[in-house]
Scaffold this active site. Structure first.
Site, PDB file in Angstrom:
ATOM      1  N   ASP A 162       0.832  -1.188   0.000  1.00 61.26           N
ATOM      2  CA  ASP A 162       0.000   0.000   0.000  1.00 61.26           C
ATOM      3  C   ASP A 162       0.872   1.246   0.000  1.00 61.26           C
ATOM      4  OD1 ASP A 162      -2.080  -1.922   0.804  1.00 61.26           O
ATOM      5  OD2 ASP A 162      -1.128  -1.767   2.764  1.00 61.26           O
TER       6      ASP A 162
ATOM      7  N   TYR B 275       3.015 -22.659   2.378  1.00 57.70           N
ATOM      8  CA  TYR B 275       1.767 -22.943   3.086  1.00 57.70           C
ATOM      9  C   TYR B 275       2.029 -24.027   4.132  1.00 57.70           C
ATOM     10  CZ  TYR B 275      -1.175 -20.387  -0.251  1.00 57.70           C
ATOM     11  OH  TYR B 275      -1.774 -19.413  -1.004  1.00 57.70           O
TER      12      TYR B 275
END
Length: 830
Positions: free
Chosen positions: A117, A160
């Site tokens: 961001d 993961y």
């Protein structure tokens, strides 16, 4: 001459909007705008000593998704709270981003796959953001990144983890429902040996959906996969499987683990691993989704390129290791273990393993007709039970899954009738062979199944809705590969557009908010052919529904339409059209769904049909916010949006300002041409108001007026140079409402020449631009739009004077040179 006569065929609403933008309200609006700007500057100066800088950063975020409706934000649907909703709200409240960026996340360069961001660099970012986040969501770290950093493209790999009870690896002959099972060293060694065989590059088309063996995107690279040492939680033994790969497809990891569990339990031999990477279809069980966690996102190439240059920070989170482990133990593992022990999802799933036929393939499964003749005899009973149990979520989900597998095999085998389908009465009375009757019968059952699935999209359970939607889209894919109707070679080829249109009609419900399901549907909109036909289906649906509404507003329906249309991401280049749900056997390049020009055509038609109808007042703001970034750039004729902007302007308030901004974008970027007298009136009024404007505003107004003259060469050339001996000679009438009657065309911009003697040197320099012919290239005023008086003053202080300042003085040769000298005129010894 009246305003209407001057604009001819333009809509009356468009005229009124432009008239208000250029009429007597200017003075009031300008004063209000200046007042707001001064107020904002004063507030900014009192709150901040200097303007905060925007910087692109990566946020390290940890969260437990329990109680939320997924990760991705659904703007406009407050009832379905997501993780991103909480994050964006916290960023706004903590002062990291402005409030309007929270509504349109593209403004802050928001990217998924680790968060990237543009934030204001406030003090104590982590502390302030976490103050506004719930305990199960935490921002644990952030790093500054380069301006061109893209979290998705720069990601090298992902790791993961999958937490599961070790009883999953127990032999199928052993039963340990009480949690007493303990994983032995030998079993752990064998499990790791099986997992290690996944390393390297393989074709994983059997480990996902909607991928064929020839699809190059089904080939994935696994770097590491290992099962860690077990541990005890709440009396039961658990372990963690970790897998690192460049990228993963939907359900891939769960199926990889599911197949290893099936081998370890003894349901199938190890040779199934090699067969699963081949071209034939293999039935692979999918492990429950409960224990799957995204552990880490890797940026190795970025770290090698920028991490050691002494300027940028490496994306290394080793300093946050303890915080990550504590959060994972407190909020992730605890939730997974508790849920597993309460719901026993792994034990329930293991009970379904005996039902899998691991040996079956697309070419050899159920080679005879016996099984299908059984379905022919009992199909009506099956569907009757399907409908009667529509209130039982798990039963319906199992039935949907059964339909998915059954009819996909039937389509692939060619066991459904192809062509114009006879009715069942015609089948019984006609001279059809037993084989043809069988195919006709199964085709009718297939149509009944699709009708039931379409109804289930409105089911109260989201799990059932999602299963029905995914199954229907699987049918779309299979019908594309194995058409049930003759191929239309001229336009649509063999794409099942009627089935897709029925799915879109269900998503655009008039009674129910479908935000969550539409968010799930976004996965399919990434495929070029699906996107193309969805846009056409939306256009037809909106036209049909809104015509029946006869001008009435349908808030729920129109919100669903907006959510679906705004989810469509258009490609910018022809080369980007490469991801198709249905691969055409020939002439792919001639298919309309494969042409960017056709995509833009249906995209433009879809938005124009939707926006020509009256909308709920709160929707205008949502559309105007994304208009210039997501809609106008992909339209062949953006100026057609003038009617929508007119309607939005009539709403009033902030929406009117956004509509005027949209009009400015049309003028500035898409060459919306206005009458010359209107441009002259606008430039003249701005020039007159400039006489009393502050310097910061003048530095924006003066080049803006010059740009107007450049863009409209039909303006009289003497408008910049014609002077009047007295101010009263100016024929311009400031108080006249009608710009056509204000005589701006007969006047000049003497006000700008007056500003050439302004006290501020930057203003005087800017005003001198009209003293010579204007260049064709326009002035860039983007940096001047936010320039404040404070910043203007600071810029002046920082300028260095290169030349010595000339001073007038007389060299004194004696104390006083008599009464005629300069000193004698002012001083006396008497």
């Amino acid at each position: 001459m009246s305003w209407e006569q001057h604009l001819g065929n333009r809509a009356t609403e468009s005229k009124e909007m432009l008239k208000r933008a250029t009429g007597t309200d200017w003075t009031t609006d300008d004063a209000a705008a200046h007042g707001e700007k001064r107020q904002k500057v004063n507030e900014d100066e009192s709150q901040k000593e200097k303007k905060l800088k925007k910087r692109k950063v990566v946020l390290l975020m940890a969260y437990s998704g329990k109680g939320y409706h997924g990760m991705q934000r659904n703007v406009g649907s407050s009832q379905f709270k997501t993780i991103e909703d909480e994050l964006v709200t916290a960023l706004v409240k903590s002062g990291c981003i402005p409030e309007n960026h929270g509504q349109d996340m593209k403004k802050m360069s928001f990217q998924r796959c680790a968060r990237t961001d543009k934030l204001w660099m406030i003090d104590d970012i982590l502390g302030k953001v976490n103050t506004h986040l719930p305990a199960q969501i935490r921002v644990l770290g952030f790093r500054r990144v380069t301006g061109g950093f893209n979290s998705k493209n720069n990601c090298d790999a992902r790791t993961y983890s999958y937490l599961l009870p070790t009883v999953a690896f127990a032999s199928k002959d052993q039963d340990h429902p009480d949690g007493s099972y303990r994983l032995g060293k030998g079993t752990l060694y064998r499990v790791n040996e099986l997992l290690s065989r996944y390393r390297g590059s393989h074709n994983f088309h059997n480990f996902t959906s909607q991928k064929g063996p020839q699809d190059p995107s089904a080939r994935r690279h696994i770097m590491e996969m290992v099962c860690e040492e077990p541990f005890i939680r709440n009396g039961a033994e658990f372990t963690v499987i970790k897998v690192k790969g460049q990228s993963f497809m939907m359900h891939q990891i769960r199926k990889m683990i599911g197949l290893v569990i099936a081998i370890a339990k003894g349901y199938i031999g190890e040779d199934v691993l090699e067969r699963s990477w081949g071209e034939k279809k293999v039935d692979i069980p999918k492990a429950p989704g409960l224990g799957l966690v995204l552990e880490q996102v890797h940026f190795d190439w970025y770290n090698r390129r920028y991490g050691a240059d002494g300027i940028h920070e490496p994306l290394d989170w080793s300093q946050e290791t303890e915080e990550i482990a504590a959060f994972k133990e407190e909020h992730i593992y605890r939730t997974i273990v508790q849920t597993e022990q309460e719901e026993k999802s792994m034990l329930s799933w293991m009970a379904t393993l005996p039902k899998h036929n691991f040996e079956s393939t697309a070419s050899g499964a159920n080679s005879g007709r016996d099984a299908f003749q059984f379905w022919s005899l009992h199909f009506n009973t099956f569907f009757l039970q399907f409908e009667m149990q529509a209130d039982k979520e798990k039963d319906v989900a199992c039935a949907v899954n059964a339909c998915n597998k059954l009819f996909c095999v039937l389509l692939e085998r060619g066991d459904l009738f192809v062509g114009q389908l006879p009715t069942e009465e015609e089948m019984l009375s006609g001279s059809y062979s037993a084989e043809e009757k069988y195919r006709i019968f199964m085709h009718h059952r297939y149509n009944s199944c699709k009708d039931l699935l379409l109804e289930l999209i409105s089911h109260e359970s989201f799990q059932v809705k999602e299963s029905a939607l995914v199954t229907l889209m699987k049918f779309v894919s299979m019908e594309g590969q194995f058409p049930l109707l003759p191929v239309d070679g001229e336009e649509h080829y063999n794409f099942p557009r009627e089935l897709l249109r029925a799915v879109v009609d269900q998503l655009l419900s008039q009674k129910e908010d479908m935000a969550l399901l539409i968010s799930r549907f976004q996965e399919f909109l990434e495929m070029e052919d699906v996107r193309y036909y969805v846009m056409g289906s939306v256009s037809n649906n909106v036209g049909r529904v809104m015509d029946k509404a006869k001008g009435a507003v349908l808030p729920v329906y129109q919100n669903n339409v907006f959510l679906l249309t705004s989810s469509i991401t258009m490609p910018s280049q022809e080369s980007e059209l490469s991801n198709f749900l249905v691969k055409q056997a020939a002439k792919q390049e001639e298919w309309k769904a494969g042409k960017l020009k056709e995509h833009k055509r249906v995209f433009e038609r879809m938005w124009l049909i939707f926006l020509k109808h009256k909308l709920p007042s709160n929707m205008y703001k949502k559309i105007l916010v994304i208009l210039h970034d997501s809609i106008l750039p992909h339209m062949s004729k953006p100026t057609l949006m003038i009617d929508f902007l007119t309607a939005a302007y009539e709403v009033g308030g902030a929406i009117s300002l956004l509509a005027l901004n949209g009009l400015f974008v049309l003028i500035h970027q898409h060459n919306l041409h206005l009458p010359v007298y209107l441009v002259a009136a606008f430039a003249k009024r701005l020039s007159r108001l400039a006489l009393t404007a502050p310097p910061a505003a003048l530095l924006m107004i003066l080049p803006f007026v010059c740009n107007l003259i450049r863009r409209h060469p039909a303006c009289p050339q003497n408008i910049c140079t014609m002077l009047f001996t007295e101010p009263c000679d100016d024929p311009y009438l400031m108080e006249v409402d009608d710009p056509a009657q204000c005589h701006a065309m007969e006047s000049s911009l003497w006000e700008i020449q007056t500003l050439q003697k302004h006290y501020h040197p930057d203003v005087a320099k800017a005003a001198m631009a009209i003293n010579k012919p204007l260049s064709e290239e326009e002035d860039d005023i983007s940096e001047l739009l936010e320039l404040s008086t404070y910043e203007l003053f600071e810029r002046g202080l920082k300028q260095k004077e290169n030349q010595a300042v000339p001073l007038e003085f007389e060299v004194a040769t004696q104390l006083l040179q008599g009464s005629g000298g300069l000193l004698g005129a002012h001083f006396s010894l008497e």
